[in-house]
Design a protein around this motif. Structure first.
Motif, mmCIF file in Angstrom:
data_model
loop_
_atom_site.group_PDB
_atom_site.id
_atom_site.type_symbol
_atom_site.label_atom_id
_atom_site.label_comp_id
_atom_site.label_asym_id
_atom_site.label_seq_id
_atom_site.Cartn_x
_atom_site.Cartn_y
_atom_site.Cartn_z
ATOM 1 N N PRO A 1 0.803 -1.232 0.000
ATOM 2 C CA PRO A 1 0.000 0.000 0.000
ATOM 3 C C PRO A 1 0.835 1.281 0.000
ATOM 4 C CG PRO A 1 -0.810 -1.527 1.663
ATOM 5 C CD PRO A 1 0.467 -2.100 1.127
ATOM 6 N N SER A 2 2.011 1.266 0.626
ATOM 7 C CA SER A 2 2.834 2.476 0.667
ATOM 8 C C SER A 2 3.429 2.813 -0.695
ATOM 9 C CB SER A 2 3.949 2.334 1.705
ATOM 10 O OG SER A 2 4.923 1.392 1.296
ATOM 11 N N GLN B 1 -10.009 11.258 -9.393
ATOM 12 C CA GLN B 1 -9.835 9.952 -8.772
ATOM 13 C C GLN B 1 -10.383 9.976 -7.347
ATOM 14 O OE1 GLN B 1 -8.740 8.609 -11.933
ATOM 15 N NE2 GLN B 1 -7.942 7.130 -10.495
ATOM 16 N N TYR B 2 -10.877 8.847 -6.932
ATOM 17 C CA TYR B 2 -11.340 8.673 -5.567
ATOM 18 C C TYR B 2 -10.343 7.775 -4.857
ATOM 19 C CZ TYR B 2 -14.533 7.884 -1.676
ATOM 20 O OH TYR B 2 -15.102 7.837 -0.440
ATOM 21 N N LYS B 3 -9.628 8.318 -3.877
ATOM 22 C CA LYS B 3 -8.590 7.578 -3.163
ATOM 23 C C LYS B 3 -8.742 7.818 -1.678
ATOM 24 C CE LYS B 3 -4.773 6.355 -5.549
ATOM 25 N NZ LYS B 3 -4.376 4.973 -5.719
ATOM 26 N N ASN B 4 -8.764 6.755 -0.929
ATOM 27 C CA ASN B 4 -8.771 6.830 0.537
ATOM 28 C C ASN B 4 -9.846 7.760 1.083
ATOM 29 O OD1 ASN B 4 -6.700 4.987 0.599
ATOM 30 N ND2 ASN B 4 -5.113 6.544 0.740
ATOM 31 N N PHE C 1 -3.854 -0.903 -9.560
ATOM 32 C CA PHE C 1 -3.386 -1.502 -8.311
ATOM 33 C C PHE C 1 -4.416 -1.365 -7.193
ATOM 34 C CE2 PHE C 1 0.296 -0.274 -10.789
ATOM 35 C CZ PHE C 1 0.943 -1.487 -10.889
ATOM 36 N N LEU C 2 -5.665 -1.120 -7.566
ATOM 37 C CA LEU C 2 -6.738 -0.961 -6.598
ATOM 38 C C LEU C 2 -7.019 -2.264 -5.843
ATOM 39 C CD1 LEU C 2 -8.829 1.027 -5.483
ATOM 40 C CD2 LEU C 2 -10.349 0.366 -7.359
ATOM 41 N N TYR C 3 -6.838 -3.372 -6.523
ATOM 42 C CA TYR C 3 -7.086 -4.684 -5.941
ATOM 43 C C TYR C 3 -5.788 -5.476 -5.886
ATOM 44 C CZ TYR C 3 -11.819 -3.329 -7.075
ATOM 45 O OH TYR C 3 -12.996 -2.639 -7.153
ATOM 46 N N PRO C 4 -5.673 -6.420 -4.981
ATOM 47 C CA PRO C 4 -4.451 -7.226 -4.906
ATOM 48 C C PRO C 4 -4.170 -7.948 -6.219
ATOM 49 C CG PRO C 4 -5.803 -7.578 -2.954
ATOM 50 C CD PRO C 4 -6.631 -6.773 -3.926
ATOM 51 N N HIS C 5 -2.893 -8.025 -6.541
ATOM 52 C CA HIS C 5 -2.461 -8.741 -7.731
ATOM 53 C C HIS C 5 -1.958 -10.123 -7.323
ATOM 54 C CE1 HIS C 5 -2.062 -5.472 -10.930
ATOM 55 N NE2 HIS C 5 -2.730 -4.944 -9.923
ATOM 56 N N THR C 6 -2.396 -11.125 -8.044
ATOM 57 C CA THR C 6 -1.957 -12.493 -7.776
ATOM 58 C C THR C 6 -0.548 -12.695 -8.318
ATOM 59 O OG1 THR C 6 -2.781 -13.356 -9.864
ATOM 60 C CG2 THR C 6 -4.337 -13.332 -7.983
ATOM 61 N N SER C 7 0.096 -13.720 -7.832
ATOM 62 C CA SER C 7 1.415 -14.079 -8.357
ATOM 63 C C SER C 7 1.337 -14.361 -9.852
ATOM 64 C CB SER C 7 1.964 -15.317 -7.637
ATOM 65 O OG SER C 7 2.179 -15.037 -6.292
ATOM 66 N N GLU C 8 0.246 -15.018 -10.255
ATOM 67 C CA GLU C 8 0.087 -15.365 -11.667
ATOM 68 C C GLU C 8 -0.050 -14.113 -12.539
ATOM 69 O OE1 GLU C 8 -1.726 -16.727 -9.161
ATOM 70 O OE2 GLU C 8 -0.801 -18.719 -9.135
ATOM 71 N N SER C 9 -0.796 -13.123 -12.054
ATOM 72 C CA SER C 9 -0.960 -11.906 -12.873
ATOM 73 C C SER C 9 0.341 -11.118 -12.943
ATOM 74 C CB SER C 9 -2.109 -11.036 -12.346
ATOM 75 O OG SER C 9 -1.821 -10.517 -11.070
#
Length: 186
Positions: free
Chosen positions: A29-30, A158-161, A39-47
């Motif tokens: 997140p930092s 953008q909408y952030k935090n 990068f809004l959602y977690p990225h899998t190892s495969e992606s």
């Protein structure tokens, strides 16, 4: 593509050994706080692995480099030219420093200057573009020092935090870069 050498960094090709380094920041997140909504959602190892495979394979409309330590070629981050419009000679820049331990050392600014020089002198592009969030003051200072100017502001884009933020559009023309005396610095 050639390797490019600077004072403290080099820009080199992507390698399969870069995967653990990319995985280290892609869900941090930092780091991703300053990056686009992909990068809004977690990225899998495969992606992440698929992304690395795609950049190593290359495409006609992008050129990318790993920002690496000049002494041992260790991964620091990456800088890419994406969506290159060859007809109009325009490229869009994206950059990430992959660990906060490398922040504030000038690696991003040096990488940007090297990529700008490569884009104008080797690829014969005429214009470079980027977007940056209004709260990313460190990046904005870096881009301004490299010659970029603010060309627009997308208010509350953008909408952030929990709040809306502005997106600043910046650009650099080859003619402005030349006027700044950058050819003489090469």
């Amino acid at each position: 593509m050639p390797r490019l050498y600077g004072t403290s960094i080099m820009l080199r090709e992507y390698q399969s050994d870069d995967l653990p380094w990319i995985r280290q920041w892609v869900n941090d997140p930092s780091i991703v706080y300053f990056l686009s909504d992909i990068f809004l959602y977690p990225h899998t190892s495969e992606s992440t692995e698929a992304y690395l495979d795609a950049v190593m394979e290359g495409s006609a409309d992008s050129r990318g480099f790993v920002i690496a330590d000049i002494k041992d070629e260790a991964y620091i981050g990456q800088v890419n030219l994406d969506a290159i419009d060859w007809k109009n000679r325009v490229g869009r820049i994206g950059i990430v420093i992959g660990s906060s331990e490398y922040f504030g050392r000038g690696y991003g600014t040096e990488a940007m200057r090297m990529l700008i020089s490569f884009a104008f002198l080797e690829l014969n592009l005429n214009r470079l573009e980027l977007e940056v969030y209004d709260y990313n003051e460190r990046a904005i200072r870096s881009y301004l020092s490299c010659g970029f100017i603010q060309e627009g502001r997308l208010r509350e884009r953008q909408y952030k935090n929990g709040r809306y933020i502005d997106v600043i559009q910046m650009g650099l023309l080859r003619s402005d870069w030349d006027k700044q005396g950058n050819i003489a610095k090469q």
